[in-house]
Motif scaffolding. Structure first.
Motif, PDB file in Angstrom:
ATOM      1  N   LYS A 141      91.077  30.114 -33.023  1.00 22.71           N
ATOM      2  CA  LYS A 141      90.028  30.917 -32.210  1.00 22.71           C
ATOM      3  C   LYS A 141      90.266  30.416 -30.812  1.00 22.71           C
ATOM      4  CE  LYS A 141      87.194  34.372 -31.705  1.00 22.71           C
ATOM      5  NZ  LYS A 141      87.798  35.702 -31.911  1.00 22.71           N
ATOM      6  N   ALA A 142      90.271  28.939 -30.878  1.00 22.18           N
ATOM      7  CA  ALA A 142      90.209  28.296 -29.419  1.00 22.18           C
ATOM      8  C   ALA A 142      91.562  28.713 -28.572  1.00 22.18           C
ATOM      9  CB  ALA A 142      90.307  26.817 -29.718  1.00 22.18           C
ATOM     10  N   VAL A 166      89.732  18.536 -37.415  1.00 20.61           N
ATOM     11  CA  VAL A 166      89.812  19.762 -36.470  1.00 20.61           C
ATOM     12  C   VAL A 166      90.566  19.000 -35.020  1.00 20.61           C
ATOM     13  CG1 VAL A 166      88.834  21.172 -34.935  1.00 20.61           C
ATOM     14  CG2 VAL A 166      88.200  21.259 -37.164  1.00 20.61           C
ATOM     15  N   VAL A 167      90.105  17.808 -34.766  1.00 22.42           N
ATOM     16  CA  VAL A 167      90.662  17.032 -33.519  1.00 22.42           C
ATOM     17  C   VAL A 167      92.211  16.891 -33.794  1.00 22.42           C
ATOM     18  CG1 VAL A 167      90.696  15.033 -32.526  1.00 22.42           C
ATOM     19  CG2 VAL A 167      88.347  16.081 -32.931  1.00 22.42           C
ATOM     20  N   LYS A 168      92.379  16.497 -35.105  1.00 18.24           N
ATOM     21  CA  LYS A 168      93.763  16.288 -35.312  1.00 18.24           C
ATOM     22  C   LYS A 168      94.676  17.628 -35.334  1.00 18.24           C
ATOM     23  CE  LYS A 168      92.862  12.321 -38.463  1.00 18.24           C
ATOM     24  NZ  LYS A 168      93.025  11.950 -39.715  1.00 18.24           N
ATOM     25  N   LYS A 169      93.956  18.704 -35.881  1.00 18.52           N
ATOM     26  CA  LYS A 169      94.632  20.037 -35.854  1.00 18.52           C
ATOM     27  C   LYS A 169      95.002  20.443 -34.301  1.00 18.52           C
ATOM     28  CE  LYS A 169      93.192  21.410 -40.348  1.00 18.52           C
ATOM     29  NZ  LYS A 169      94.471  21.769 -41.006  1.00 18.52           N
ATOM     30  N   LEU A 170      93.957  20.158 -33.409  1.00 21.48           N
ATOM     31  CA  LEU A 170      94.044  20.359 -31.979  1.00 21.48           C
ATOM     32  C   LEU A 170      95.583  19.672 -31.389  1.00 21.48           C
ATOM     33  CD1 LEU A 170      90.393  20.291 -31.020  1.00 21.48           C
ATOM     34  CD2 LEU A 170      91.829  22.315 -30.885  1.00 21.48           C
ATOM     35  N   ASP A 177      94.666  18.533 -25.295  1.00 20.58           N
ATOM     36  CA  ASP A 177      94.069  18.291 -23.697  1.00 20.58           C
ATOM     37  C   ASP A 177      93.717  19.396 -22.995  1.00 20.58           C
ATOM     38  OD1 ASP A 177      96.573  19.543 -24.025  1.00 20.58           O
ATOM     39  OD2 ASP A 177      97.507  18.832 -21.826  1.00 20.58           O
ATOM     40  N   LYS A 178      93.758  20.529 -23.699  1.00 22.19           N
ATOM     41  CA  LYS A 178      93.090  21.675 -23.061  1.00 22.19           C
ATOM     42  C   LYS A 178      91.637  21.971 -23.373  1.00 22.19           C
ATOM     43  CE  LYS A 178      97.359  24.323 -22.376  1.00 22.19           C
ATOM     44  NZ  LYS A 178      98.060  25.361 -22.929  1.00 22.19           N
ATOM     45  N   VAL A 179      91.289  21.152 -24.708  1.00 22.99           N
ATOM     46  CA  VAL A 179      89.912  21.556 -25.180  1.00 22.99           C
ATOM     47  C   VAL A 179      89.025  20.466 -25.458  1.00 22.99           C
ATOM     48  CG1 VAL A 179      88.804  22.822 -27.388  1.00 22.99           C
ATOM     49  CG2 VAL A 179      91.135  23.577 -26.503  1.00 22.99           C
ATOM     50  N   LYS A 180      87.739  20.689 -24.835  1.00 20.04           N
ATOM     51  CA  LYS A 180      86.737  19.369 -25.233  1.00 20.04           C
ATOM     52  C   LYS A 180      86.083  19.603 -26.596  1.00 20.04           C
ATOM     53  CE  LYS A 180      87.499  17.798 -20.962  1.00 20.04           C
ATOM     54  NZ  LYS A 180      88.225  16.568 -20.718  1.00 20.04           N
ATOM     55  N   GLY A 197      87.387  11.062 -31.851  1.00 12.70           N
ATOM     56  CA  GLY A 197      87.999  11.403 -30.728  1.00 12.70           C
ATOM     57  C   GLY A 197      87.356  12.603 -30.055  1.00 12.70           C
ATOM     58  N   ALA A 198      85.981  12.687 -30.372  1.00 15.33           N
ATOM     59  CA  ALA A 198      85.213  13.911 -29.770  1.00 15.33           C
ATOM     60  C   ALA A 198      84.539  13.472 -28.358  1.00 15.33           C
ATOM     61  CB  ALA A 198      84.173  14.593 -30.943  1.00 15.33           C
ATOM     62  N   GLU A 199      84.901  14.196 -27.552  1.00 19.42           N
ATOM     63  CA  GLU A 199      84.275  14.004 -26.089  1.00 19.42           C
ATOM     64  C   GLU A 199      82.814  13.980 -26.078  1.00 19.42           C
ATOM     65  OE1 GLU A 199      88.322  15.376 -25.154  1.00 19.42           O
ATOM     66  OE2 GLU A 199      86.620  16.147 -26.606  1.00 19.42           O
ATOM     67  N   GLY A 200      82.076  14.811 -26.761  1.00 24.17           N
ATOM     68  CA  GLY A 200      80.869  15.264 -26.549  1.00 24.17           C
ATOM     69  C   GLY A 200      80.031  14.952 -27.946  1.00 24.17           C
ATOM     70  N   TYR A 201      78.729  14.452 -27.806  1.00 27.80           N
ATOM     71  CA  TYR A 201      77.771  14.219 -28.981  1.00 27.80           C
ATOM     72  C   TYR A 201      76.670  14.444 -28.301  1.00 27.80           C
ATOM     73  CZ  TYR A 201      74.422  11.815 -31.652  1.00 27.80           C
ATOM     74  OH  TYR A 201      73.212  11.552 -32.496  1.00 27.80           O
ATOM     75  N   SER A 202      75.802  15.095 -29.085  1.00 30.38           N
ATOM     76  CA  SER A 202      74.260  15.447 -28.606  1.00 30.38           C
ATOM     77  C   SER A 202      73.495  15.479 -29.956  1.00 30.38           C
ATOM     78  CB  SER A 202      74.208  16.757 -27.888  1.00 30.38           C
ATOM     79  OG  SER A 202      74.527  17.753 -28.873  1.00 30.38           O
ATOM     80  N   ARG A 203      72.179  14.909 -29.664  1.00 28.24           N
ATOM     81  CA  ARG A 203      71.198  14.998 -30.797  1.00 28.24           C
ATOM     82  C   ARG A 203      70.563  16.130 -31.112  1.00 28.24           C
ATOM     83  NH1 ARG A 203      67.442   9.974 -29.174  1.00 28.24           N
ATOM     84  NH2 ARG A 203      67.957  11.191 -27.200  1.00 28.24           N
TER      85      ARG A 203
END
Length: 219
Positions: A141-142, A166-170, A177-180, A197-203
């Motif tokens: 989808k991305a 998913v990060v590895k598959k990207l 490098d195109k998707v955060k 290796g995820a750029e974002g984390y939120s609680r």
């Protein structure tokens, strides 16, 4: 009769969501708009804050899933009234795209739905894959929509590993490098996000919007 203040009406919206009042909330939202108050504030400080409280009550085992669903009915009823009155935040007319979903093996989507609503409200274009999403689907989808962000959630420790996959598959697909990548859910931590290796984390949903905006330069 003295007109209700903005704060009073926002509190009423909050209460309507927490108390599952999906009819009363429509009246309150209409009264709020007629008074000329800002739709975005009503959504975030009233409706979404109420839904956040409902989620907390669920986490505290005060509310059951059925209660939370009724709260979300009230949330959506209010959103239907307020959302058409949002001022567009698309400064350049080009909305940032987010692919969102609950990773494969997990069907808990209340938190994901809340993040989705808030991202939409903040001006993002959302592609919701739903729950129990096959890992390849995030990547497919991305690529298809040229997404800026992939947002994944899970409430189960057993399915957290899928986020790293998913990060590895990207990377394998050549679009890392195109998707955060953003991750969230009760067992997920900042440390885990760093490890995969995820750029974002939120609680929570409020933090998720701030993080998403920062990641794509909207903050």
């Amino acid at each position: 009769m003295v007109a209700a203040s903005k704060e009073e009406l926002i509190q009423k919206m909050y209460d309507c969501v927490v108390e599952m009042e999906d009819e009363e909330v429509v009246d309150v939202c209409n009264e709020y708009l007629e008074a000329g108050y800002d739709a975005y504030d009503g959504i975030m400080e009233g409706l979404v804050a109420g839904m956040n409280r409902a989620s907390e009550l669920y986490d505290e085992e005060e509310y059951f899933v059925t209660d939370v669903l009724l709260c979300s009915d009230a949330l959506y009823a209010g959103l239907d009234v307020l959302r058409p009155h949002l001022k567009s935040e698309e400064a350049d007319g080009q909305r940032k795209k987010v692919v969102i979903g609950v990773v494969e093996g997990d069907t808990h989507d209340i938190g994901k739905n809340l993040v989705k609503i808030m991202l939409e409200t903040a001006g993002f274009e959302i592609y919701d894959l739903g729950r129990d999403v096959p890992l390849d689907d995030f990547v497919t989808k991305a690529k298809e929509v040229d997404a800026d962000i992939i947002a994944m959630s899970t409430l189960m420790t057993t399915t957290m590993g899928g986020m790293g996959e998913v990060v590895k598959k990207l990377e394998e697909a050549g679009i890392r490098d195109k998707v955060k990548v953003m991750v969230g859910g009760s067992p997920v931590s900042r440390r885990f996000a760093d490890e995969i290796g995820a750029e974002g984390y939120s609680r929570n949903a409020v933090e998720a919007v701030k993080m998403a905006k920062e990641l794509v330069g909207m903050a």
